[in-house]
Scaffold this motif. Structure first.
Motif, PDB file in Angstrom:
ATOM      1  N   ILE A 196       2.010  -2.552  -2.561  1.00 45.20           N
ATOM      2  CA  ILE A 196       0.882  -1.800  -1.969  1.00 45.20           C
ATOM      3  C   ILE A 196      -0.504  -2.738  -2.296  1.00 45.20           C
ATOM      4  N   GLU A 197      -0.727  -3.173  -3.405  1.00 50.23           N
ATOM      5  CA  GLU A 197      -2.002  -3.935  -4.093  1.00 50.23           C
ATOM      6  C   GLU A 197      -2.029  -5.196  -3.242  1.00 50.23           C
ATOM      7  N   ALA A 198      -0.892  -5.852  -3.221  1.00 52.07           N
ATOM      8  CA  ALA A 198      -0.844  -7.224  -2.566  1.00 52.07           C
ATOM      9  C   ALA A 198      -1.097  -7.095  -1.035  1.00 52.07           C
ATOM     10  N   LEU A 199      -0.446  -6.059  -0.570  1.00 46.08           N
ATOM     11  CA  LEU A 199      -0.864  -6.054   1.017  1.00 46.08           C
ATOM     12  C   LEU A 199      -2.251  -5.689   1.390  1.00 46.08           C
ATOM     13  N   LEU A 200      -2.932  -4.670   0.273  1.00 48.43           N
ATOM     14  CA  LEU A 200      -4.222  -4.317   0.734  1.00 48.43           C
ATOM     15  C   LEU A 200      -5.062  -5.573   0.453  1.00 48.43           C
ATOM     16  N   GLY A 201      -4.683  -6.325  -0.283  1.00 51.31           N
ATOM     17  CA  GLY A 201      -5.498  -7.613  -0.523  1.00 51.31           C
ATOM     18  C   GLY A 201      -5.480  -8.590   0.570  1.00 51.31           C
TER      19      GLY A 201
END
Length: 296
Positions: A196-201
């Motif tokens: 999720i963090e990578a997608l948000l980035g």
């Protein structure tokens, strides 16, 4: 042995040009093919003497195809009012993925068929779109365009100018294709890992995701705006993606993704990328728009 008809060969050699024109004007391969078929039907409905009297058959075919496209565009708005969900232009693959066997049916890929460009075209009036595409993409004169749209050359010049402003105002800062491909690749890996963090980035904070199922498959009916809302929507629909294999593919000349299930393409994803972030995602799931990806 029957000698080849040079006139017939010359006429049929215009087919690819007509397909390319009609697809850019309509954003639909199916409608483009119908227009080209009708254009040729009108040519062959004339007598040989009438055909011989036409100084430039190619220009005649283009004019007829342009008028037919204008008619289709004029009725498209009413038809799309009954379309279930958002309408997205029909995506096309690159030549290595193209299913139709006849090269004349393939669309030439350049910046004038990117999904972002076609979406801007779809916001124009039919006359603006025809004038702009014929002049700026296919380099027809405004005098020739006037015969297609039924207006004066000066009016056609104004139409093309107005359309050009729309395109300029909507254009995102240019991102090298290699960088676009890397962002799409990173998105694919992050989604597969459910990171999720990578997608948000990777998503711009105000990113928009638009899905087109055409009412034939389950779909998100309205655009989803905002990175966090997009990820929430993906999480809610995660069951739909189970069993899908994501593959990197060229979509309308730009880096994109396709989802396959049992080797069959079930979704095509196009992206608009600017400033190293994904600004828009277009997801096409309508089976009618995936024929070029799935037809045998």
């Amino acid at each position: 042995m029957t000698e080849p008809d040079d006139g017939l060969t010359a006429i049929m050699s215009e087919r690819r040009q007509l397909i390319n024109l009609a697809y850019r004007l309509l954003g639909s391969l199916a409608e483009a093919e119908d227009v080209v078929q009708e254009t040729y039907a009108r040519w062959y409905a004339m007598s040989r003497d009438e055909q011989d009297a036409i100084a430039s058959p190619g220009a005649w075919l283009t004019k007829v195809a342009g008028r037919l496209c204008l008619n289709v565009l004029s009725s498209a708005r009413a038809r799309r009012e009954t379309y279930v969900g958002e309408w997205i232009p029909e995506p096309v693959p690159d030549s290595s993925e193209w299913r139709p066997a006849d090269p004349a049916d393939r669309v030439t890929l350049d910046e004038s068929v990117s999904m972002a460009f076609l979406v801007v075209l779809d916001s124009m009036t039919p006359a603006e779109r025809v004038a702009f595409i014929l002049h700026d993409v296919f380099r027809y004169s405004f005098a020739e365009i006037a015969e297609v749209v039924g207006r004066t050359p000066a009016a056609c010049r104004q139409l093309a100018s107005s359309a050009r402003r729309r395109v300029r105002d909507a254009q995102a800062p240019a991102t090298p294709v290699s960088r676009q491909a890397q962002v799409v690749r990173d998105f694919k890996r992050a989604w597969e890992a459910r990171d999720i963090e990578a997608l948000l980035g990777l998503l711009a904070p105000d990113a928009t995701a638009i899905s087109d199922g055409g009412g034939l498959v389950s779909t998100v009916l309205h655009p989803v705006q905002g990175a966090e809302r997009i990820l929430s929507a993906l999480a809610r629909l995660e069951h739909r993606f189970r069993g899908h294999t994501l593959l990197e593919r060229t979509v309308n000349g730009q880096p994109g993704l396709v989802a396959q299930e049992d080797g069959v393409t079930v979704s095509v994803y196009a992206f608009e990328i600017a400033d190293e972030k994904i600004q828009r995602i277009w997801a096409v799931r309508n089976p009618e728009k995936l024929r070029a990806w799935t037809a045998s």
